[in-house]
Design an enzyme around this catalytic site. Structure first.
Site, PDB file in Angstrom:
ATOM      1  N   PRO A  12      -8.384   0.421   7.711  1.00 19.82           N
ATOM      2  CA  PRO A  12      -9.151   0.616   6.598  1.00 19.82           C
ATOM      3  C   PRO A  12      -8.727   1.129   5.340  1.00 19.82           C
ATOM      4  O   PRO A  12      -7.754   2.088   5.577  1.00 19.82           O
ATOM      5  CB  PRO A  12     -10.248   1.481   7.203  1.00 19.82           C
ATOM      6  CG  PRO A  12      -9.583   2.032   8.303  1.00 19.82           C
ATOM      7  CD  PRO A  12      -8.775   1.067   9.021  1.00 19.82           C
ATOM      8  N   ASN A  13      -9.002   0.609   4.309  1.00 18.03           N
ATOM      9  CA  ASN A  13      -8.681   0.910   3.072  1.00 18.03           C
ATOM     10  C   ASN A  13      -7.310   0.585   2.480  1.00 18.03           C
ATOM     11  O   ASN A  13      -6.716   0.749   1.266  1.00 18.03           O
ATOM     12  CB  ASN A  13      -8.974   2.531   2.731  1.00 18.03           C
ATOM     13  CG  ASN A  13     -10.368   2.736   2.687  1.00 18.03           C
ATOM     14  OD1 ASN A  13     -11.159   2.193   2.114  1.00 18.03           O
ATOM     15  ND2 ASN A  13     -10.613   3.947   3.615  1.00 18.03           N
ATOM     16  N   ARG A  20      -5.198   2.513  -6.338  1.00 20.80           N
ATOM     17  CA  ARG A  20      -5.549   3.828  -6.318  1.00 20.80           C
ATOM     18  C   ARG A  20      -4.576   4.989  -5.471  1.00 20.80           C
ATOM     19  O   ARG A  20      -3.820   4.622  -4.677  1.00 20.80           O
ATOM     20  CB  ARG A  20      -7.083   4.338  -5.650  1.00 20.80           C
ATOM     21  CG  ARG A  20      -8.081   3.345  -6.220  1.00 20.80           C
ATOM     22  CD  ARG A  20      -8.712   4.221  -7.274  1.00 20.80           C
ATOM     23  NE  ARG A  20     -10.078   3.634  -7.680  1.00 20.80           N
ATOM     24  CZ  ARG A  20     -10.079   2.544  -8.409  1.00 20.80           C
ATOM     25  NH1 ARG A  20      -8.879   1.965  -8.728  1.00 20.80           N
ATOM     26  NH2 ARG A  20     -11.230   2.029  -8.845  1.00 20.80           N
ATOM     27  N   TYR A  25       0.274   7.347  -1.964  1.00 17.59           N
ATOM     28  CA  TYR A  25       0.549   6.101  -1.290  1.00 17.59           C
ATOM     29  C   TYR A  25       1.425   5.172  -1.980  1.00 17.59           C
ATOM     30  O   TYR A  25       1.878   4.071  -1.523  1.00 17.59           O
ATOM     31  CB  TYR A  25      -0.742   5.300  -0.819  1.00 17.59           C
ATOM     32  CG  TYR A  25      -1.604   6.037   0.026  1.00 17.59           C
ATOM     33  CD1 TYR A  25      -1.296   6.579   1.180  1.00 17.59           C
ATOM     34  CD2 TYR A  25      -2.767   6.461  -0.342  1.00 17.59           C
ATOM     35  CE1 TYR A  25      -1.897   7.236   2.126  1.00 17.59           C
ATOM     36  CE2 TYR A  25      -3.494   7.241   0.684  1.00 17.59           C
ATOM     37  CZ  TYR A  25      -3.157   7.490   1.607  1.00 17.59           C
ATOM     38  OH  TYR A  25      -3.767   8.278   2.649  1.00 17.59           O
ATOM     39  N   ASN A  76      -0.686   0.002  11.204  1.00 13.80           N
ATOM     40  CA  ASN A  76      -1.250   1.228  10.290  1.00 13.80           C
ATOM     41  C   ASN A  76      -2.662   1.194  10.549  1.00 13.80           C
ATOM     42  O   ASN A  76      -3.399   0.455   9.992  1.00 13.80           O
ATOM     43  CB  ASN A  76      -0.817   1.150   8.877  1.00 13.80           C
ATOM     44  CG  ASN A  76      -1.087   2.283   8.282  1.00 13.80           C
ATOM     45  OD1 ASN A  76      -1.732   3.201   8.718  1.00 13.80           O
ATOM     46  ND2 ASN A  76      -0.466   2.638   7.140  1.00 13.80           N
ATOM     47  N   ALA A  79      -7.261   5.731   8.856  1.00 14.37           N
ATOM     48  CA  ALA A  79      -8.096   6.683   9.363  1.00 14.37           C
ATOM     49  C   ALA A  79      -8.348   6.664  10.769  1.00 14.37           C
ATOM     50  O   ALA A  79      -8.563   7.787  11.349  1.00 14.37           O
ATOM     51  CB  ALA A  79      -9.144   6.602   8.384  1.00 14.37           C
ATOM     52  N   GLU A 100       3.612   2.136  15.336  1.00  8.30           N
ATOM     53  CA  GLU A 100       2.820   2.628  14.477  1.00  8.30           C
ATOM     54  C   GLU A 100       3.350   3.293  13.423  1.00  8.30           C
ATOM     55  O   GLU A 100       4.553   3.840  13.298  1.00  8.30           O
ATOM     56  CB  GLU A 100       1.755   4.007  15.169  1.00  8.30           C
ATOM     57  CG  GLU A 100       0.984   4.559  14.258  1.00  8.30           C
ATOM     58  CD  GLU A 100       0.185   5.697  14.930  1.00  8.30           C
ATOM     59  OE1 GLU A 100      -0.255   5.271  16.194  1.00  8.30           O
ATOM     60  OE2 GLU A 100      -0.148   6.842  14.512  1.00  8.30           O
ATOM     61  N   HIS A 102       2.728   4.994   9.199  1.00  6.90           N
ATOM     62  CA  HIS A 102       2.102   5.873   8.238  1.00  6.90           C
ATOM     63  C   HIS A 102       2.948   5.967   6.899  1.00  6.90           C
ATOM     64  O   HIS A 102       3.917   6.285   7.012  1.00  6.90           O
ATOM     65  CB  HIS A 102       1.546   7.049   8.476  1.00  6.90           C
ATOM     66  CG  HIS A 102       0.604   7.017   9.923  1.00  6.90           C
ATOM     67  ND1 HIS A 102      -0.745   6.444   9.718  1.00  6.90           N
ATOM     68  CD2 HIS A 102       0.793   7.219  11.339  1.00  6.90           C
ATOM     69  CE1 HIS A 102      -1.085   6.489  10.999  1.00  6.90           C
ATOM     70  NE2 HIS A 102      -0.342   6.761  11.869  1.00  6.90           N
ATOM     71  N   ARG A 109      -0.126  17.020   5.543  1.00 12.55           N
ATOM     72  CA  ARG A 109      -1.538  17.054   5.003  1.00 12.55           C
ATOM     73  C   ARG A 109      -2.782  17.659   5.722  1.00 12.55           C
ATOM     74  O   ARG A 109      -2.177  18.610   6.418  1.00 12.55           O
ATOM     75  CB  ARG A 109      -1.728  15.486   4.851  1.00 12.55           C
ATOM     76  CG  ARG A 109      -0.645  14.569   4.032  1.00 12.55           C
ATOM     77  CD  ARG A 109      -1.157  13.102   3.974  1.00 12.55           C
ATOM     78  NE  ARG A 109      -2.310  12.949   2.946  1.00 12.55           N
ATOM     79  CZ  ARG A 109      -2.935  11.828   2.945  1.00 12.55           C
ATOM     80  NH1 ARG A 109      -2.379  10.638   3.542  1.00 12.55           N
ATOM     81  NH2 ARG A 109      -4.162  11.557   2.166  1.00 12.55           N
TER      82      ARG A 109
END
Ligand code: CA2
Length: 153
Positions: A12-13, A20, A25, A76, A79, A100, A102, A109
């Protein structure tokens, strides 16, 4: 069967990459990520199929069918990394390696990002190298495939 094909799955996103939050990112877009993975895979004779979704069940569906069409997965989970037992169970249910990745360093974070539901059932994890991490994850999954093709590390 999925010999010489990888599946790239983004959660997601990640369709918002480059549009953004560039400080977290980077400025590269999802299209740039896909090109990077395809170019890296191509160096080793692999094709890449890619999939992005904002919906947990759609991601589960893709993981379930991954071994019918690919030899390994670059994932990835975004969330859902931190919450999804469903994604973890789907990864556990397939026998091909899943790596995986990121973009950000989730460990420096918020504390809720420090735990991954999915990493323990993946063959490996790449964290904190920006979008370049997708190249590392691609090399990693190819290495896993070519050293036996099993998901265990
Ligand atoms: O660092 C990563 O790759 C993450 O998987 C990204 C997820 C985050 O929830 C994970 O904790 C770490 C968020 C992806 C959202 O991507 C955006 C991109 C541009 C603008 C807004 C969100």
């Amino acid at each position: 069967m999925g010999t010489k094909r990888l599946l790239l799955i983004n959660g997601p996103n990640l369709n918002r990459l480059g549009k953004r939050e560039p400080d977290t990112y980077g400025k590269q877009t999802l299209e740039d990520v896909i090109r990077l993975v395809k170019d890296t895979a191509w160096e080793y004779g692999y094709e890449v199929e890619e999939f992005q979704s904002n919906h947990e069940g759609d991601l589960v569906d893709q993981i379930q069918v991954a071994e019918e069409k690919a030899a390994g997965v670059i994932l990835n989970p975004a969330a859902y990394t931190h919450t999804s037992v469903a994604l973890r169970d789907a990864i556990s249910s397939i026998s091909i390696p899943v790596v995986e990745i990121h973009i950000s360093n989730v460990h420096n974070r918020e504390s809720f990002r420090h735990t991954s539901m999915t990493a323990p059932v993946c063959a490996g994890q790449v964290v904190g190298f920006g979008v370049d991490g997708y190249r590392l994850a691609t090399l990693g999954v190819i290495n896993k495939i070519e050293s036996g093709g099993r998901k265990e590390s």
